[in-house]
Design a protein around this motif. Structure first.
Motif, PDB file in Angstrom:
ATOM      1  N   GLU A 113      -5.390   6.673   0.089  1.00 45.96           N
ATOM      2  CA  GLU A 113      -6.431   7.687  -0.111  1.00 45.96           C
ATOM      3  C   GLU A 113      -7.738   7.091  -0.617  1.00 45.96           C
ATOM      4  N   TYR A 114      -7.669   5.905  -1.166  1.00 41.49           N
ATOM      5  CA  TYR A 114      -8.856   5.210  -1.684  1.00 41.49           C
ATOM      6  C   TYR A 114      -8.890   3.820  -1.049  1.00 41.49           C
ATOM      7  N   PHE A 115      -8.953   3.842   0.282  1.00 44.71           N
ATOM      8  CA  PHE A 115      -8.779   2.602   1.037  1.00 44.71           C
ATOM      9  C   PHE A 115      -9.896   1.600   0.756  1.00 44.71           C
ATOM     10  N   GLU A 116     -11.120   2.059   0.723  1.00 46.36           N
ATOM     11  CA  GLU A 116     -12.237   1.127   0.500  1.00 46.36           C
ATOM     12  C   GLU A 116     -12.209   0.558  -0.914  1.00 46.36           C
ATOM     13  N   GLU A 117     -11.920   1.393  -1.902  1.00 44.49           N
ATOM     14  CA  GLU A 117     -11.774   0.881  -3.274  1.00 44.49           C
ATOM     15  C   GLU A 117     -10.629  -0.128  -3.339  1.00 44.49           C
ATOM     16  N   SER A 118      -9.567   0.156  -2.583  1.00 43.89           N
ATOM     17  CA  SER A 118      -8.428  -0.766  -2.538  1.00 43.89           C
ATOM     18  C   SER A 118      -8.836  -2.123  -1.981  1.00 43.89           C
TER      19      SER A 118
ATOM     20  N   ILE B  54       0.842  -1.194   0.000  1.00 48.13           N
ATOM     21  CA  ILE B  54       0.000   0.000   0.000  1.00 48.13           C
ATOM     22  C   ILE B  54       0.877   1.244   0.000  1.00 48.13           C
ATOM     23  N   LEU B  55       0.457   2.263  -0.759  1.00 48.30           N
ATOM     24  CA  LEU B  55       1.162   3.533  -0.854  1.00 48.30           C
ATOM     25  C   LEU B  55       0.268   4.668  -0.375  1.00 48.30           C
ATOM     26  N   ARG B  56       0.909   5.807  -0.120  1.00 46.58           N
ATOM     27  CA  ARG B  56       0.181   7.009   0.291  1.00 46.58           C
ATOM     28  C   ARG B  56       0.819   8.213  -0.382  1.00 46.58           C
ATOM     29  N   ASP B  57       0.022   9.230  -0.633  1.00 43.45           N
ATOM     30  CA  ASP B  57       0.547  10.465  -1.206  1.00 43.45           C
ATOM     31  C   ASP B  57       1.809  10.880  -0.445  1.00 43.45           C
ATOM     32  N   PRO B  58       2.956  11.023  -1.133  1.00 43.10           N
ATOM     33  CA  PRO B  58       4.232  11.274  -0.447  1.00 43.10           C
ATOM     34  C   PRO B  58       4.283  12.549   0.376  1.00 43.10           C
ATOM     35  N   ALA B  59       3.550  13.578  -0.008  1.00 45.78           N
ATOM     36  CA  ALA B  59       3.538  14.810   0.779  1.00 45.78           C
ATOM     37  C   ALA B  59       2.873  14.571   2.134  1.00 45.78           C
ATOM     38  N   GLU B  60       1.713  13.904   2.122  1.00 48.98           N
ATOM     39  CA  GLU B  60       1.010  13.589   3.367  1.00 48.98           C
ATOM     40  C   GLU B  60       1.807  12.592   4.201  1.00 48.98           C
ATOM     41  N   LEU B  61       2.419  11.636   3.545  1.00 51.10           N
ATOM     42  CA  LEU B  61       3.238  10.653   4.253  1.00 51.10           C
ATOM     43  C   LEU B  61       4.420  11.340   4.929  1.00 51.10           C
ATOM     44  N   PHE B  62       5.065  12.289   4.234  1.00 50.54           N
ATOM     45  CA  PHE B  62       6.199  13.005   4.795  1.00 50.54           C
ATOM     46  C   PHE B  62       5.781  13.789   6.040  1.00 50.54           C
ATOM     47  N   GLU B  63       4.637  14.468   5.958  1.00 48.21           N
ATOM     48  CA  GLU B  63       4.141  15.220   7.119  1.00 48.21           C
ATOM     49  C   GLU B  63       3.923  14.292   8.308  1.00 48.21           C
ATOM     50  N   SER B  64       3.297  13.142   8.059  1.00 50.10           N
ATOM     51  CA  SER B  64       3.003  12.195   9.123  1.00 50.10           C
ATOM     52  C   SER B  64       4.284  11.615   9.712  1.00 50.10           C
ATOM     53  N   SER B  65       5.193  11.201   8.864  1.00 49.50           N
ATOM     54  CA  SER B  65       6.455  10.619   9.315  1.00 49.50           C
ATOM     55  C   SER B  65       7.285  11.632  10.092  1.00 49.50           C
ATOM     56  N   PHE B  66       7.342  12.872   9.595  1.00 50.66           N
ATOM     57  CA  PHE B  66       8.128  13.927  10.232  1.00 50.66           C
ATOM     58  C   PHE B  66       7.690  14.127  11.681  1.00 50.66           C
ATOM     59  N   HIS B  67       6.384  14.140  11.921  1.00 49.26           N
ATOM     60  CA  HIS B  67       5.883  14.380  13.272  1.00 49.26           C
ATOM     61  C   HIS B  67       5.916  13.111  14.132  1.00 49.26           C
ATOM     62  N   TYR B  68       5.559  11.982  13.555  1.00 49.48           N
ATOM     63  CA  TYR B  68       5.464  10.752  14.340  1.00 49.48           C
ATOM     64  C   TYR B  68       6.839  10.304  14.839  1.00 49.48           C
TER      65      TYR B  68
END
Length: 444
Positions: free
Chosen positions: A275-280, A184-198
């Motif tokens: 971003e499209y978890f249910e479709e996935s 599974i992948l995630r938009d890299p900008a949102e992933l970067f924000e999440s990783s940076f803080h977490y």
């Protein structure tokens, strides 16, 4: 004169009392600060000790992958009807796949998907390839079969799904040749924000950043704060590329970036989109020949809204530029994802997503007190408290309803059980993870 003398004596006495009180206050404050300093020193020493212990438990492995023989195709015998691999049964219907490699990437809703896999394997008594002593495969070292609990050469497993740094050739030793490879992948900008803080307390590069917000200041000029050789620096640049065992410091135009993307395209049967978890999940159901009931989920490891930094268009552009290799990876698989949706059928997909949402809403009403996630400090049952990052309590969890219909109680409990607790329930000895968790919670 006598009056003046007595007043002078009285003032002198008050002065002595004042000095005494001041001395006591200094003594008390001194002891308090010493106590605080002693606590900080002990906390620092414990943290340092745990980091060293955690790192020493991770073997120093050079990134040299050997081509290995595949796992034997002799299937494990299960007391389950799910013993064949998506073959057509007597009724003409496909049978569920049970041999699965899920490449669990960071900060991509992968914990929610992991819970789905845990429940499926648990229900059908499948064989998991679990790590030993901790909840990941000695990340960030490249994956080796020897990191698997009770591994013996030639051993064959059904499901491999915990955090690792992907090493295709070692993974292939553990699973049948026709196992389904999912990630599974995630938009890299949102992933970067999440990783940076977490992971901010685990990334020394970020500790000295000044500015309105550390994220904004970092993205203003990333190269002035970033060093590829620094401890845990991979959390700050192309984390997806790193998780897949690729070089996360490549520029997006480098030929090895395209080569890496093509290698993953050839290896993975299905790449999901956070971003499209249910479709996935609907595509996953179709790929694995599972049922809608196998896909039921509650969103796990969600962050408080207050802990999320909203990216402005300018910051988003900077984050995507800085994570250029991940952005190319994401764009490629986003295209292949929607191509699969087109083949599946847009109308059919919309109907299936509506059904999945309806069933999940029904389960939320049955299982969750109040129907929503709550702050970890508000969770009654400590077995349902999710793992928190160092120094904060930003990950939400759920309270299990008290009066649940007995036929749903066990399913509800498992759907709400976080990764660490579920692994323990499945028989994994997580002594190192639990020890680090105790230290982390003690000093937080």
């Amino acid at each position: 004169m006598a009056h003046r003398f007595h007043r002078m004596e009285y003032n002198h006495h008050l002065s002595e009392v004042g000095l005494t009180l001041k001395g006591c206050l200094v003594l008390v404050m001194g002891r308090r600060y010493k106590s605080i300093a002693r606590g900080l020193a002990v906390g620092t020493l414990l943290t340092s000790y745990m980091l060293v212990l955690y790192c020493l438990s991770t073997p120093a492995v050079k990134q040299k992958f050997r081509v290995a023989l595949s796992c034997s195709n002799q299937r494990l015998v299960h007391s389950s009807t799910h013993t064949s691999q998506n073959r057509t049964g007597p009724s003409g219907e496909c049978e569920p796949k049970v041999d699965i490699m899920f490449m669990k990437t960071h900060k991509t809703a992968s914990s929610t998907l992991l819970n789905i896999l845990f429940r499926f394997g648990d229900k059908h008594r499948l064989e998991f390839a679990f790590p030993d002593g901790r909840n990941d495969f000695f990340y960030p070292s490249p994956f080796l079969c020897s990191q698997v609990k009770n591994y013996q050469p030639g051993a064959c497993f059904n499901i491999l799904c915990n955090h690792m740094r992907f090493n295709e050739y070692e993974v292939a030793k553990l699973l049948p040749a026709d196992a389904a490879y999912i990630t599974i992948l995630r938009d890299p900008a949102e992933l970067f924000e999440s990783s940076f803080h977490y992971f901010r307390w685990a990334i020394p590069l970020t500790w000295g950043i000044r500015g309105e917000t550390k994220l904004t200041e970092f993205l203003r000029d990333p190269r002035s704060y970033y060093s590829p050789e620094s401890y845990n620096s991979f959390y700050l640049k192309n984390l997806l590329f790193f998780d897949f065992g690729l070089d996360n410091n490549l520029e997006p135009e480098h030929p090895l970036v395209e080569r890496g993307i093509q290698s993953l395209t050839n290896r993975f049967n299905l790449v999901l989109m956070a971003e499209y978890f249910e479709e996935s999940l609907i595509l996953l159901k179709d790929t694995l020949c599972w049922t809608m009931e196998d896909l039921l989920f509650f969103k796990l490891n969600a962050r408080k809204h207050s802990s999320v930094s909203r990216l402005t268009p300018e910051l988003r552009a900077k984050a995507l530029e800085w994570n250029g290799a991940d952005w190319r990876l994401y764009q490629h698989f986003n295209t292949t994802f929607w191509a699969k949706v087109e083949v599946y059928g847009r109308t059919r997909m919309e109907q299936e997503v509506r059904e999945l949402r309806k069933k999940n809403a029904e389960m939320a009403a049955i299982c969750i007190e109040g129907g929503v996630a709550v702050d970890a400090r508000m969770i009654w049952n400590r077995d349902l408290v999710p793992w928190q990052p160092v120094g904060e309590s930003s990950i939400l969890g759920y309270n299990l309803r008290k009066n649940i219909d007995p036929k749903y109680r066990e399913l509800c409990r498992k759907m709400l059980t976080p990764e660490i607790q579920y692994m323990s329930e499945l028989g994994v000895n997580l002594w190192l993870t639990q020890l680090w968790g105790w230290v982390k919670d003690t000093i937080s």
